[in-house]
Write an enzyme that holds these catalytic residues in place. Structure first.
Site, mmCIF file in Angstrom:
data_model
loop_
_atom_site.group_PDB
_atom_site.id
_atom_site.type_symbol
_atom_site.label_atom_id
_atom_site.label_comp_id
_atom_site.label_asym_id
_atom_site.label_seq_id
_atom_site.Cartn_x
_atom_site.Cartn_y
_atom_site.Cartn_z
ATOM 1 N N LYS A 265 0.254 -7.888 -6.105
ATOM 2 C CA LYS A 265 0.105 -8.874 -5.020
ATOM 3 C C LYS A 265 -0.353 -10.214 -5.606
ATOM 4 O O LYS A 265 0.057 -10.556 -6.710
ATOM 5 C CB LYS A 265 -0.838 -8.333 -3.943
ATOM 6 N N GLY B 251 -3.984 -0.724 1.719
ATOM 7 C CA GLY B 251 -5.216 -1.478 1.486
ATOM 8 C C GLY B 251 -6.375 -1.053 2.369
ATOM 9 O O GLY B 251 -7.408 -1.727 2.412
ATOM 10 N N GLU C 48 3.595 -6.658 4.083
ATOM 11 C CA GLU C 48 2.890 -7.957 4.101
ATOM 12 C C GLU C 48 3.886 -9.109 4.235
ATOM 13 O O GLU C 48 3.589 -10.120 4.860
ATOM 14 C CB GLU C 48 2.020 -8.096 2.840
ATOM 15 N N HIS D 138 8.360 -5.510 1.904
ATOM 16 C CA HIS D 138 6.962 -5.067 1.935
ATOM 17 C C HIS D 138 6.353 -5.479 3.273
ATOM 18 O O HIS D 138 6.646 -6.548 3.804
ATOM 19 C CB HIS D 138 6.184 -5.696 0.769
ATOM 20 N N ASN E 34 1.920 -2.859 -7.706
ATOM 21 C CA ASN E 34 2.146 -4.104 -6.967
ATOM 22 C C ASN E 34 0.849 -4.909 -7.010
ATOM 23 O O ASN E 34 -0.093 -4.619 -6.276
ATOM 24 C CB ASN E 34 2.543 -3.763 -5.519
ATOM 25 N N GLU F 33 5.808 3.350 2.984
ATOM 26 C CA GLU F 33 4.438 2.837 3.014
ATOM 27 C C GLU F 33 3.968 2.747 4.470
ATOM 28 O O GLU F 33 4.262 1.762 5.157
ATOM 29 C CB GLU F 33 4.377 1.447 2.389
ATOM 30 N N GLY G 228 -1.023 -0.478 -4.982
ATOM 31 C CA GLY G 228 -1.574 -1.821 -4.857
ATOM 32 C C GLY G 228 -2.900 -1.917 -5.586
ATOM 33 O O GLY G 228 -2.953 -2.040 -6.816
ATOM 34 N N GLY G 229 -3.986 -1.843 -4.832
ATOM 35 C CA GLY G 229 -5.340 -2.026 -5.370
ATOM 36 C C GLY G 229 -5.618 -1.278 -6.669
ATOM 37 O O GLY G 229 -6.169 -1.845 -7.620
ATOM 38 N N SER H 181 -2.846 3.146 -0.323
ATOM 39 C CA SER H 181 -4.112 3.691 -0.814
ATOM 40 C C SER H 181 -3.935 4.908 -1.730
ATOM 41 O O SER H 181 -4.755 5.819 -1.736
ATOM 42 C CB SER H 181 -5.046 4.025 0.350
HETATM 43 P P1 PGA Z 1 -2.575 -0.280 -1.674
HETATM 44 O O1 PGA Z 1 -1.238 -1.141 -1.520
HETATM 45 O O2 PGA Z 1 -2.319 0.739 -2.753
HETATM 46 O O3 PGA Z 1 -3.643 -1.257 -2.047
HETATM 47 O O4 PGA Z 1 -2.822 0.382 -0.346
HETATM 48 C C1 PGA Z 1 0.032 -0.557 -1.605
HETATM 49 C C2 PGA Z 1 1.102 -1.605 -1.396
HETATM 50 O O5 PGA Z 1 0.866 -2.558 -0.649
HETATM 51 O O6 PGA Z 1 2.204 -1.513 -1.967
#
Ligand code: PGA
Length: 257
Positions: free
Chosen positions: A12, A175, A99, A97, A10, A169, A236-237, A215
């Site tokens: 973002k 994050g 966010e 999600h 992802n 999640e 994500g990251g 994470s």
């Molecule tokens: P992250 O994000 O791996 O940066 O924690 C995961 C996500 O938001 O799907």
């Protein structure tokens, strides 16, 4: 039948077109085609079309959108429909999600309409659920996830349930660099599967792929993916760096089936 692992990135709101192209090219180069792990890239909408061209001939790598509108067309300036997403060759859509729930105030009613739009257009939803930190601290995380799950499962037909992918999640892990331990992840994933069994029957529960997100990185992916009820990750990251994303894909590939 064993469930196939999925590693989804992802992105973002990150990357320019040039960066997006080169990341995908590198990922393809580092990960020769294999049928063991399904890889999905969720870039910003803008890059879907172009990235799909790069994926021509690869049956193991797909793209998806990070969001969609509830309707297929209309006067909604700035929005993107699931119909448009399907028309550029994407296969998946992230729905729910945290966010989107937090910053864009998407509630369960909106999310259900988005799921309808995704299914209506022949796409596959990756539906995100998970508790916030306060809920985990109060030990109500199982109730919270059960409620989120019951809500979505009551809304979809058995036919659609068979095409549902879930992502657990925990919001406190997204994050933050704080990952759920493999024990915490497995405990929740097993709980989700048990709930699914009640809601949509044994067959659906056994087939449903449940990804872990929050994470997940090159150093913890192998341990998380080795958990029997963790069917891969929503990253994500760490999906923004070719070495890290490759290591996570490799971790998924090396889990014995
Ligand atoms: P992250 O994000 O791996 O940066 O924690 C995961 C996500 O938001 O799907």
């Amino acid at each position: 039948m064993a469930r196939k692992k999925i590693v989804a990135g992802n992105w973002k709101m990150n990357k320019t077109l040039t960066e997006a192209r080169s990341l995908v090219e590198e990922v393809l180069k580092n990960n020769p085609a294999d049928n063991k792990v399904c890889k999905i890239i969720f870039p910003p909408f803008l890059f879907l079309s172009e990235l799909n061209v790069l994926l021509t001939g690869r049956e193991d790598v797909f793209t998806g959108a990070q969001n969609c509108h509830t309707l297929d067309a209309g006067a909604y300036t700035g929005e993107t429909s699931a119909q448009a997403i399907a028309s550029v060759g994407a296969s998946y859509v992230l729905v729910g999600h945290s966010e989107r729930r937090q910053y864009f105030h998407e509630n369960s009613e909106v999310l259900k309409s988005k799921l309808d739009a995704v299914y209506r257009n022949g796409l596959i939803p990756v539906y995100c659920i998970g508790e916030v930190l306060a809920e985990r601290k109060q030990s109500v995380h199982f109730q919270v996830v059960a409620r989120q799950l019951a809500d979505v499962c009551a809304h979809i037909s058995p036919e659609h349930a068979a095409r549902l992918i879930l992502a657990y999640e925990p919001v406190w892990a997204i994050g933050t660099g704080e990952t759920a331990t493999p024990q915490q992840a497995e405990e929740m994933h097993a709980f989700i599967r048990k709930e699914l069994k009640q809601l949509h029957g044994e067959r659906m529960a056994e087939q449903c792929q449940i990804l872990y997100g929050g994470s997940c990185n090159a150093s913890n992916a192998a341990e998380l993916f080795a958990c029997p009820n963790v069917d891969g990750g929503l990253i994500g990251g760490a999906s923004l760096k070719v070495e890290d994303f490759t290591a996570i894909i490799q971790a998924a590939c090396s889990v014995p089936v």
